[in-house]
Design an enzyme around this catalytic site. Structure first.
Site, PDB file in Angstrom:
ATOM      1  N   LYS A 154     -49.488  -6.724  34.507  1.00 47.25           N
ATOM      2  CA  LYS A 154     -50.494  -6.169  35.420  1.00 47.25           C
ATOM      3  C   LYS A 154     -51.928  -6.429  34.933  1.00 47.25           C
ATOM      4  CE  LYS A 154     -47.386  -2.581  37.251  1.00 47.25           C
ATOM      5  NZ  LYS A 154     -47.257  -1.151  37.650  1.00 47.25           N
ATOM      6  N   TYR A 171     -44.978  -3.541  46.974  1.00 43.33           N
ATOM      7  CA  TYR A 171     -44.732  -2.115  46.746  1.00 43.33           C
ATOM      8  C   TYR A 171     -44.535  -1.353  48.061  1.00 43.33           C
ATOM      9  CZ  TYR A 171     -45.670  -2.234  41.677  1.00 43.33           C
ATOM     10  OH  TYR A 171     -45.614  -2.459  40.311  1.00 43.33           O
ATOM     11  N   ASN A 215     -49.335   1.121  33.823  1.00 46.94           N
ATOM     12  CA  ASN A 215     -48.215   1.030  32.882  1.00 46.94           C
ATOM     13  C   ASN A 215     -47.894  -0.406  32.474  1.00 46.94           C
ATOM     14  OD1 ASN A 215     -47.080   0.176  35.224  1.00 46.94           O
ATOM     15  ND2 ASN A 215     -45.618   1.868  35.423  1.00 46.94           N
ATOM     16  N   HIS A 273     -44.761  -4.717  35.713  1.00 45.18           N
ATOM     17  CA  HIS A 273     -43.706  -4.475  36.696  1.00 45.18           C
ATOM     18  C   HIS A 273     -42.505  -5.306  36.304  1.00 45.18           C
ATOM     19  CE1 HIS A 273     -41.266  -4.743  40.286  1.00 45.18           C
ATOM     20  NE2 HIS A 273     -41.356  -6.055  40.189  1.00 45.18           N
ATOM     21  N   GLU A 279     -38.393 -11.205  44.919  1.00 41.25           N
ATOM     22  CA  GLU A 279     -39.728 -11.255  44.317  1.00 41.25           C
ATOM     23  C   GLU A 279     -40.061 -12.659  43.807  1.00 41.25           C
ATOM     24  OE1 GLU A 279     -39.654  -7.977  41.515  1.00 41.25           O
ATOM     25  OE2 GLU A 279     -39.420  -6.523  43.147  1.00 41.25           O
TER      26      GLU A 279
HETATM   27  P1  ATP Z   1     -42.357  -1.137  38.677  1.00 41.05           P
HETATM   28  O1  ATP Z   1     -41.756  -1.128  40.074  1.00 41.05           O
HETATM   29  O2  ATP Z   1     -43.875  -1.396  38.673  1.00 41.05           O
HETATM   30  O3  ATP Z   1     -41.625  -2.035  37.740  1.00 41.05           O
HETATM   31  P2  ATP Z   1     -40.982   1.291  38.088  1.00 41.05           P
HETATM   32  O4  ATP Z   1     -39.830   0.662  38.811  1.00 41.05           O
HETATM   33  O5  ATP Z   1     -40.766   1.766  36.695  1.00 41.05           O
HETATM   34  O6  ATP Z   1     -42.236   0.339  38.065  1.00 41.05           O
HETATM   35  P3  ATP Z   1     -41.695   2.711  40.491  1.00 41.05           P
HETATM   36  O7  ATP Z   1     -41.238   4.087  40.796  1.00 41.05           O
HETATM   37  O8  ATP Z   1     -41.094   1.571  41.232  1.00 41.05           O
HETATM   38  O9  ATP Z   1     -41.561   2.521  38.921  1.00 41.05           O
HETATM   39  O10 ATP Z   1     -43.286   2.712  40.689  1.00 41.05           O
HETATM   40  C1  ATP Z   1     -44.001   1.513  40.965  1.00 41.05           C
HETATM   41  C2  ATP Z   1     -45.358   1.595  40.286  1.00 41.05           C
HETATM   42  O11 ATP Z   1     -46.121   2.636  40.910  1.00 41.05           O
HETATM   43  C3  ATP Z   1     -45.315   1.994  38.812  1.00 41.05           C
HETATM   44  O12 ATP Z   1     -45.147   0.869  37.975  1.00 41.05           O
HETATM   45  C4  ATP Z   1     -46.655   2.650  38.612  1.00 41.05           C
HETATM   46  O13 ATP Z   1     -47.679   1.690  38.388  1.00 41.05           O
HETATM   47  C5  ATP Z   1     -46.916   3.312  39.959  1.00 41.05           C
HETATM   48  N1  ATP Z   1     -46.539   4.726  39.977  1.00 41.05           N
HETATM   49  C6  ATP Z   1     -45.280   5.241  40.013  1.00 41.05           C
HETATM   50  N2  ATP Z   1     -45.295   6.579  40.041  1.00 41.05           N
HETATM   51  C7  ATP Z   1     -46.609   6.948  40.040  1.00 41.05           C
HETATM   52  C8  ATP Z   1     -47.321   8.205  40.067  1.00 41.05           C
HETATM   53  N3  ATP Z   1     -46.659   9.354  40.103  1.00 41.05           N
HETATM   54  N4  ATP Z   1     -48.669   8.158  40.049  1.00 41.05           N
HETATM   55  C9  ATP Z   1     -49.352   7.003  40.008  1.00 41.05           C
HETATM   56  N5  ATP Z   1     -48.756   5.791  39.990  1.00 41.05           N
HETATM   57  C10 ATP Z   1     -47.408   5.749  39.998  1.00 41.05           C
HETATM   58 MG    MG Z   2     -39.996  -0.189  40.736  1.00 46.70          MG
END
Ligand code: ATP
Ligand code: MG
Length: 135
Positions: free
Chosen positions: A11, A51, A114, A117, A128
């Site tokens: 990211k 997303y 974080n 992705h 993707e």
């Molecule tokens: P990713 O899809 O990015 O690999 P993930 O599968 O671990 O991450 P997801 O639940 O799919 O988590 O969330 C997608 C992204 O949205 C996260 O990587 C994070 O950047 C953001 N995100 C998730 N939960 C929150 C939250 N509660 N507040 C802010 N941002 C969030």
């Molecule tokens: Mg995810």
């Protein structure tokens, strides 16, 4: 053990902090092979599509803003059980809860920042890869 392909996005906040090499090194050290690699910027349109399943969440606008705030690094990684292996190295979604030793546990503090992705299923990985690399 099945050889799989997975897809990751390093990211903008990680690229900005010069952590691209550190993150790719962790995947290579594990034994995963980098099949494709690109530096690019993601448009708002593509970020929203990527997303889309989070479109109704309160954090969605902030997430899209963060994903389009600067260059990203896209990678296709290959190896045994690559999807779950990469998710293990990446760590829990919330970096405040991610275990030390994981990418998110070591380098990030606060959502949505974080660092990376990672695709979460074979179908998601293929979709993707197609979206970001085409053929
Ligand atoms: P990713 O899809 O990015 O690999 P993930 O599968 O671990 O991450 P997801 O639940 O799919 O988590 O969330 C997608 C992204 O949205 C996260 O990587 C994070 O950047 C953001 N995100 C998730 N939960 C929150 C939250 N509660 N507040 C802010 N941002 C969030
Ligand atoms: Mg995810």
């Amino acid at each position: 053990m099945a050889v799989e392909q997975t897809f990751v996005i390093i990211k903008p906040e990680a690229v900005e902090r010069r952590l691209t090499g550190e993150i790719l090194t962790r995947f290579e050290r594990k034994g995963l092979k980098i099949q494709r690699l690109a530096v690019t910027e993601i448009s708002k349109e593509v970020a929203k599509k990527h997303y889309a399943h989070h479109g109704d969440k309160p954090f969605f606008p902030h997430l899209i803003e963060a994903m389009t705030s600067g260059p990203v690094v896209l990678a296709v990684l290959e190896g045994d059980e690559a999807i779950s292996q990469v998710r293990n190295l990446v760590g829990a979604t919330d970096p405040a809860k991610a275990a030390p030793g994981t990418i998110r546990g070591d380098f990030a503090l606060r959502l949505p920042y974080n660092m990376i992705h990672a695709a979460d299923s074979p179908d998601a990985a293929q979709e993707e890869i197609q979206r970001f690399f085409g053929n």
